[in-house]
Design a protein around this motif. Structure first.
Motif, short mmCIF file in Angstrom:
data_model
loop_
_atom_site.label_atom_id
_atom_site.label_comp_id
_atom_site.label_asym_id
_atom_site.label_seq_id
_atom_site.Cartn_x
_atom_site.Cartn_y
_atom_site.Cartn_z
N ASP A 122 0.84 -1.20 0.00
CA ASP A 122 0.00 0.00 0.00
C ASP A 122 0.88 1.26 0.00
O ASP A 122 0.68 2.17 0.79
CB ASP A 122 -0.92 -0.04 1.24
N VAL A 123 1.89 1.25 -0.88
CA VAL A 123 2.90 2.31 -0.87
C VAL A 123 2.44 3.52 -1.70
O VAL A 123 2.13 3.39 -2.89
CB VAL A 123 4.25 1.80 -1.42
N ALA A 124 2.44 4.67 -1.06
CA ALA A 124 2.03 5.91 -1.72
C ALA A 124 3.13 6.38 -2.67
O ALA A 124 4.32 6.12 -2.43
CB ALA A 124 1.77 6.98 -0.67
N THR A 125 2.73 7.11 -3.71
CA THR A 125 3.69 7.66 -4.66
C THR A 125 4.77 8.48 -3.94
O THR A 125 5.96 8.36 -4.25
CB THR A 125 2.94 8.55 -5.68
N ALA A 126 4.35 9.28 -2.97
CA ALA A 126 5.31 10.13 -2.25
C ALA A 126 6.41 9.29 -1.60
O ALA A 126 7.57 9.72 -1.53
CB ALA A 126 4.57 10.95 -1.19
N ILE A 157 4.39 6.11 -11.70
CA ILE A 157 5.49 6.18 -12.68
C ILE A 157 5.55 7.57 -13.33
O ILE A 157 6.62 8.14 -13.51
CB ILE A 157 5.34 5.04 -13.72
N SER A 158 4.38 8.14 -13.61
CA SER A 158 4.37 9.51 -14.18
C SER A 158 4.98 10.49 -13.19
O SER A 158 5.71 11.41 -13.58
CB SER A 158 2.93 9.98 -14.46
N ALA A 159 4.68 10.29 -11.90
CA ALA A 159 5.22 11.22 -10.88
C ALA A 159 6.74 11.07 -10.77
O ALA A 159 7.45 12.07 -10.58
CB ALA A 159 4.55 10.95 -9.53
N ILE A 160 7.25 9.86 -10.91
CA ILE A 160 8.70 9.64 -10.86
C ILE A 160 9.36 10.40 -12.02
O ILE A 160 10.36 11.09 -11.86
CB ILE A 160 9.04 8.12 -10.90
N GLU A 161 8.71 10.30 -13.16
CA GLU A 161 9.21 10.99 -14.35
C GLU A 161 9.14 12.52 -14.18
O GLU A 161 10.11 13.23 -14.43
CB GLU A 161 8.36 10.55 -15.56
N ALA A 162 7.97 13.00 -13.71
CA ALA A 162 7.77 14.45 -13.56
C ALA A 162 8.76 15.04 -12.56
O ALA A 162 9.15 16.21 -12.68
CB ALA A 162 6.34 14.71 -13.11
N ALA A 163 9.17 14.22 -11.58
CA ALA A 163 10.11 14.73 -10.57
C ALA A 163 11.55 14.68 -11.09
O ALA A 163 12.50 15.01 -10.37
CB ALA A 163 9.98 13.89 -9.30
N GLY A 164 11.73 14.23 -12.35
CA GLY A 164 13.08 14.19 -12.94
C GLY A 164 13.92 13.04 -12.40
O GLY A 164 15.15 13.06 -12.48
N LEU A 165 13.27 12.01 -11.86
CA LEU A 165 14.02 10.91 -11.23
C LEU A 165 14.12 9.68 -12.12
O LEU A 165 14.67 8.66 -11.73
CB LEU A 165 13.33 10.52 -9.90
N ARG A 166 13.58 9.78 -13.34
CA ARG A 166 13.48 8.58 -14.17
C ARG A 166 14.77 8.24 -14.91
O ARG A 166 15.02 7.08 -15.23
CB ARG A 166 12.35 8.82 -15.20
N LYS A 170 15.57 2.12 -13.94
CA LYS A 170 14.57 1.40 -14.74
C LYS A 170 13.47 0.95 -13.79
O LYS A 170 13.73 0.61 -12.62
CB LYS A 170 15.19 0.16 -15.39
N ILE A 171 12.25 0.93 -14.32
CA ILE A 171 11.10 0.54 -13.48
C ILE A 171 10.52 -0.77 -13.99
O ILE A 171 10.14 -0.89 -15.17
CB ILE A 171 10.02 1.64 -13.49
N LEU A 172 10.49 -1.75 -13.08
CA LEU A 172 9.92 -3.06 -13.42
C LEU A 172 8.58 -3.21 -12.71
O LEU A 172 8.43 -2.77 -11.58
CB LEU A 172 10.81 -4.20 -12.88
N ILE A 173 7.64 -3.85 -13.39
CA ILE A 173 6.40 -4.18 -12.70
C ILE A 173 6.18 -5.69 -12.76
O ILE A 173 6.72 -6.38 -13.62
CB ILE A 173 5.17 -3.45 -13.30
N GLY A 174 5.37 -6.18 -11.83
CA GLY A 174 5.03 -7.60 -11.83
C GLY A 174 3.87 -7.87 -10.89
O GLY A 174 3.39 -6.97 -10.20
N GLY A 175 3.43 -9.11 -10.90
CA GLY A 175 2.27 -9.50 -10.09
C GLY A 175 1.26 -10.20 -10.99
O GLY A 175 1.21 -9.90 -12.20
N GLY A 176 0.52 -11.14 -10.41
CA GLY A 176 -0.41 -12.00 -11.15
C GLY A 176 -1.08 -11.43 -12.39
O GLY A 176 -0.89 -11.96 -13.48
#
Ligand code: B12
Length: 209
Positions: A122-126, A157-166, A170-176
């Motif tokens: 339940d991790v918030a973007t912040a 992911i958009s927020a990571i990009e907008a903050a100039g941190l991208r 690299k960003i991986l996603i996963g889960g069923g």
């Protein structure tokens, strides 16, 4: 033999499952292979839940049984590699509290020499942004088991990009329920089906054999 394990997981037969895990361990079956079979069983649990053959209590029970098996495998999974290849920040996206897959990925990445920062569920973007600024990871992982949380991943992911941190990660996603289409939709760099895929992707990224 390993089909027995799939069935024991799907049927929530705790005693039979523990027996099967121990027998496979005694035969030298790799821990990740055992986990894959358990995951197959979990997929059947999920289907039975969807078809209303199982209810929430069975989902909860399946999680308990899976965790028990993972505890038995703990030692085998942690044949630790002492090198530090890079940093991996990982969490389950907000709105989602599933953590079994996330915990497997963090354990396997850690065993393969990555420094792991586990943000929990339940991790918030912040909190992703804060962790990226603080730990400067090369790889960020987002776990998501609910289709209703896909938009949360996209927003994060958009927020990571907008903050100039991208640029440096690299960003991986996963889960069923995730696949390549989900990765494209949320703007991730890659979708990984298993924990081992995450290791291989990350090692390749960092030029490690
Ligand atoms: C166990 C379980 C639960 C447990 C979770 C316990 C826990 N501590 O995690 C409990 C009972 C709490 C639960 C609750 C709910 N659940 Co649930 N749950 C499951 C179940 C049966 C298994 C999930 C699991 O642990 N699988 C085993 C692990 C090992 O697999 P995995 O997570 O996929 O991880 C592997 C890979 O995917 C990968 N991976 C995972 N994450 C990541 C991330 C990265 C970066 C990488 C690289 C790789 C990677 O690596 C792992 C190892 O290989 C699934 C069914 C299924 N088929 O997945 C339903 C399922 C996910 N749940 C579902 C639902 C609906 C719910 C509830 C909404 C039910 C309710 N009415 O309350 C709640 C949601 C609560 C919330 N807000 O999150 C649905 C989701 C449907 C959908 N389309 O979104 C599913 C699919 C069941 C179904 N078929 O209907 N659930």
């Amino acid at each position: 033999m390993s089909q027995n394990l799939v069935n024991a997981m799907a049927d929530l037969e705790e005693t039979a499952l523990v027996k099967e895990v121990k027998a496979l361990q005694a035969q030298g079956t790799p821990a990740l292979e055992i986990i894959q079979k358990l995951q197959e069983g979990m997929n059947i649990v999920g289907k039975r839940y969807e078809e209303k053959e199982y209810y929430l209590s069975e989902l909860i029970m399946s999680a308990e049984i899976f965790k028990e098996a993972a505890t038995l495998l703990g030692g085998d999974l942690s044949a630790a590699d002492s090198h530090s290849h890079g940093t991996f920040v990982m969490g389950t996206i907000y709105g989602d509290i599933h953590d079994i897959g996330k915990n497997i990925v963090t354990t396997v990445m850690s065993c393969n020499g990555f420094k792991v920062i586990d943000l929990g569920v339940d991790v918030a973007t912040a909190d992703y942004l804060k962790a990226i600024q603080e730990h400067k990871p090369q790889v960020v992982g987002i776990s998501c088991l609910l289709t209703t949380a896909f938009d949360g991943m996209k927003e994060c992911i958009s927020a990571i990009e907008a903050a100039g941190l991208r640029k440096d990660l690299k960003i991986l996603i996963g889960g069923g329920p995730c696949d390549q289409t989900t990765a494209d939709y949320v703007g991730a760099d890659a979708y990984c089906k298993t924990a081992q895929d995450a290791v291989e992707y990350s090692k390749k990224l960092l030029g490690i054999q």
